[in-house]
Motif scaffolding. Structure first.
Motif, PDB file in Angstrom:
ATOM      1  N   ASP A  20      -0.942 -12.910 -46.662  1.00 15.40           N
ATOM      2  CA  ASP A  20      -0.930 -14.367 -46.597  1.00 15.40           C
ATOM      3  C   ASP A  20      -2.352 -14.867 -46.857  1.00 15.40           C
ATOM      4  OD1 ASP A  20      -0.637 -17.091 -45.933  1.00 15.40           O
ATOM      5  OD2 ASP A  20      -0.976 -16.656 -43.815  1.00 15.40           O
ATOM      6  N   ASP A  21      -2.591 -15.393 -48.041  1.00 11.17           N
ATOM      7  CA  ASP A  21      -3.908 -15.919 -48.399  1.00 11.17           C
ATOM      8  C   ASP A  21      -4.046 -17.410 -48.092  1.00 11.17           C
ATOM      9  OD1 ASP A  21      -4.798 -13.457 -49.453  1.00 11.17           O
ATOM     10  OD2 ASP A  21      -3.878 -13.894 -51.397  1.00 11.17           O
ATOM     11  N   SER A  22      -2.946 -18.142 -48.152  1.00 15.33           N
ATOM     12  CA  SER A  22      -3.002 -19.596 -48.004  1.00 15.33           C
ATOM     13  C   SER A  22      -3.172 -20.048 -46.567  1.00 15.33           C
ATOM     14  CB  SER A  22      -1.737 -20.229 -48.595  1.00 15.33           C
ATOM     15  OG  SER A  22      -1.640 -19.943 -49.958  1.00 15.33           O
ATOM     16  N   VAL A  70       3.268 -24.029 -44.798  1.00 12.90           N
ATOM     17  CA  VAL A  70       2.640 -23.606 -46.046  1.00 12.90           C
ATOM     18  C   VAL A  70       3.656 -22.763 -46.812  1.00 12.90           C
ATOM     19  CG1 VAL A  70       0.680 -22.412 -47.083  1.00 12.90           C
ATOM     20  CG2 VAL A  70       0.411 -23.509 -44.853  1.00 12.90           C
ATOM     21  N   VAL A 133      -2.820 -20.929 -52.785  1.00  8.45           N
ATOM     22  CA  VAL A 133      -4.048 -21.215 -52.023  1.00  8.45           C
ATOM     23  C   VAL A 133      -4.697 -22.523 -52.457  1.00  8.45           C
ATOM     24  CG1 VAL A 133      -6.378 -20.398 -51.482  1.00  8.45           C
ATOM     25  CG2 VAL A 133      -4.486 -18.779 -51.553  1.00  8.45           C
ATOM     26  N   GLN A 134      -5.022 -22.642 -53.735  1.00 10.50           N
ATOM     27  CA  GLN A 134      -5.730 -23.832 -54.215  1.00 10.50           C
ATOM     28  C   GLN A 134      -4.891 -25.090 -54.044  1.00 10.50           C
ATOM     29  OE1 GLN A 134      -9.024 -23.990 -55.108  1.00 10.50           O
ATOM     30  NE2 GLN A 134      -8.606 -26.172 -54.937  1.00 10.50           N
ATOM     31  N   ALA A 136      -2.491 -25.641 -51.776  1.00  8.12           N
ATOM     32  CA  ALA A 136      -2.433 -25.982 -50.348  1.00  8.12           C
ATOM     33  C   ALA A 136      -3.718 -26.680 -49.917  1.00  8.12           C
ATOM     34  CB  ALA A 136      -2.189 -24.721 -49.523  1.00  8.12           C
ATOM     35  N   GLN A 137      -4.848 -26.145 -50.351  1.00 10.19           N
ATOM     36  CA  GLN A 137      -6.134 -26.734 -49.980  1.00 10.19           C
ATOM     37  C   GLN A 137      -6.283 -28.138 -50.563  1.00 10.19           C
ATOM     38  OE1 GLN A 137      -9.544 -24.259 -50.766  1.00 10.19           O
ATOM     39  NE2 GLN A 137     -10.983 -25.819 -50.125  1.00 10.19           N
TER      40      GLN A 137
END
Length: 162
Positions: A20-22, A70, A133-134, A136-137
């Motif tokens: 899980d990176d996000s 997420v 990831v990007q 979500a950010q």
């Protein structure tokens, strides 16, 4: 300090088939830009009933101020987070999801495919973020400045005019 929970919806991450990176990035953004304490962090499969049960437990039992999901917001048949969220929330807060999509579409036209929703359950705010990831950010940063206002209003305290 705001009580926050993060729920990551991912079949592969829930089975340990991918990292899980996000979720960690979302946690970092929340703790850096919001006076937040993450009291629950769960990685769950893309299952409406599982997501729904966990969202209800987190908002009702732990009485979090903010629940951030997420993943699971796209067009894939497995993407069911908005459906689970719709069954949990009392009221929709469309402006937040609209702002997230507007901001994300500046980076990628593919952002129009996200079906993320935002809403309230009791005094908790629930926000769906995309899983990448990007993305979500970007989506979280698009609304982070207004979260204290929203959470203050949900607590029944003075906040921004709506």
């Amino acid at each position: 300090m705001w009580k926050v929970a993060i729920v990551v919806a991912s079949n592969k991450a829930s089975r340990g088939e991918r990292v899980d990176d996000s979720g960690p990035v979302v946690k970092d953004v929340l703790t850096q830009h919001l006076d937040a304490e993450v009291i629950a962090y769960r990685i769950l499969p893309d299952c409406i009933e599982t997501l729904k049960e966990n969202m209800i437990e987190i908002t009702d039992r732990y009485q979090v101020d903010l629940l951030v999901t997420v993943g699971g917001t796209g067009l894939s048949p497995d993407d069911v987070t908005p459906e689970a969220t719709s069954q949990v929330i009392d009221r929709v807060v469309p402006g937040m999801a609209e702002e997230m999509r507007r901001k994300a579409m500046k980076a990628s036209r593919l952002a129009m495919f996200t079906r993320a929703i935002c809403g309230t359950r009791g005094n908790s705010l629930i926000i769906n973020l995309p899983g990448a990831v990007q993305d979500a950010q970007t989506c979280l940063e698009a609304i982070i400045d207004q979260l204290p206002n929203a959470l203050t209003i949900l607590r029944g305290e003075e906040g921004a005019n709506s």
